[in-house]
Design a protein around this motif. Sequence first.
Motif, PDB file in Angstrom:
ATOM      1  N   LYS A   4       2.313   1.660  -3.504  1.00  0.00           N
ATOM      2  CA  LYS A   4       1.320   2.185  -4.449  1.00  0.00           C
ATOM      3  C   LYS A   4       1.102   3.682  -4.225  1.00  0.00           C
ATOM      4  O   LYS A   4       1.010   4.451  -5.181  1.00  0.00           O
TER       5      LYS A   4
ATOM      6  N   ASP B 172      -8.459   5.456  -9.371  1.00  0.00           N
ATOM      7  CA  ASP B 172      -8.192   4.290 -10.208  1.00  0.00           C
ATOM      8  C   ASP B 172      -7.664   3.157  -9.321  1.00  0.00           C
ATOM      9  O   ASP B 172      -6.541   3.216  -8.820  1.00  0.00           O
ATOM     10  N   ALA B 173      -8.458   2.120  -9.164  1.00  0.00           N
ATOM     11  CA  ALA B 173      -8.075   1.002  -8.295  1.00  0.00           C
ATOM     12  C   ALA B 173      -6.806   0.310  -8.773  1.00  0.00           C
ATOM     13  O   ALA B 173      -6.063  -0.257  -7.968  1.00  0.00           O
ATOM     14  N   ASP B 174      -6.531   0.357 -10.059  1.00  0.00           N
ATOM     15  CA  ASP B 174      -5.301  -0.260 -10.572  1.00  0.00           C
ATOM     16  C   ASP B 174      -4.066   0.560 -10.199  1.00  0.00           C
ATOM     17  O   ASP B 174      -2.969   0.023 -10.110  1.00  0.00           O
TER      18      ASP B 174
ATOM     19  N   GLU C 218       0.830  -1.207   0.000  1.00  0.00           N
ATOM     20  CA  GLU C 218       0.000   0.000   0.000  1.00  0.00           C
ATOM     21  C   GLU C 218       0.864   1.256   0.000  1.00  0.00           C
ATOM     22  O   GLU C 218       0.569   2.222  -0.715  1.00  0.00           O
TER      23      GLU C 218
ATOM     24  N   GLY D 194      -6.469   3.560  -5.680  1.00  0.00           N
ATOM     25  CA  GLY D 194      -7.777   3.338  -5.070  1.00  0.00           C
ATOM     26  C   GLY D 194      -7.994   4.286  -3.903  1.00  0.00           C
ATOM     27  O   GLY D 194      -7.060   4.561  -3.133  1.00  0.00           O
TER      28      GLY D 194
ATOM     29  N   THR E 115      -7.293   2.886  -0.274  1.00  0.00           N
ATOM     30  CA  THR E 115      -5.861   2.790   0.028  1.00  0.00           C
ATOM     31  C   THR E 115      -5.273   4.175   0.245  1.00  0.00           C
ATOM     32  O   THR E 115      -4.480   4.390   1.171  1.00  0.00           O
ATOM     33  N   TYR E 116      -5.661   5.136  -0.606  1.00  0.00           N
ATOM     34  CA  TYR E 116      -5.184   6.514  -0.450  1.00  0.00           C
ATOM     35  C   TYR E 116      -5.515   7.023   0.950  1.00  0.00           C
ATOM     36  O   TYR E 116      -4.645   7.546   1.657  1.00  0.00           O
TER      37      TYR E 116
END
Length: 169
Positions: free
Chosen positions: A35, A121-123, A32, A126, A129-130
């Motif tokens: 990302k 954008d989940a890819d 996470e 998301g 997660t943010y």
Amino acid sequence: MKRVFVLAFLMLGMMSVQVNAQDESEEVTEEEMMKFAAMEANFAAFIAGKQAEMEDMIKSNEIIEGGGARYNEIKAAWGNDEKLAEINITEEEKAEYQRIQDFIGSIGESAREYKTDLIMDADVLGAATYNKVNKAIKENPEVKEKVDTMIAEMKKKNAEEGQEPVTDM
């Protein structure tokens, strides 16, 4: 010029994406954080690209000859008809200066949209997660330091590779 980007970053810093509350006991994972860092590095590359585009508009402008010096002269006189007359501004220069100002004005909105698209954008990341990582950054200095380090490393790697930000969302 730098004030525009500082303002854009401040506006983006205030932006929040609302999603369902996360379980407070849930730990932020390495994935996470990676990302999140990748999204931030990509966004920084986007901003740098916009800044370079703006600088190029000014420096290599065929209408506002003299690049930055003439641009700054017009900027200092802008809004004052007497001063504009003193510097002998042409109608073409006025129109071109306004076009550049419109571009600068659009940067904040396009940056906000771009970052929102990355977050949603989940890819890429998301919203959940943010929010989870952003909350952890605010509450835990160790997480903040780790994410900041990841972002710096990714920015450096992207710069070395000449990588462009993701724009096909």
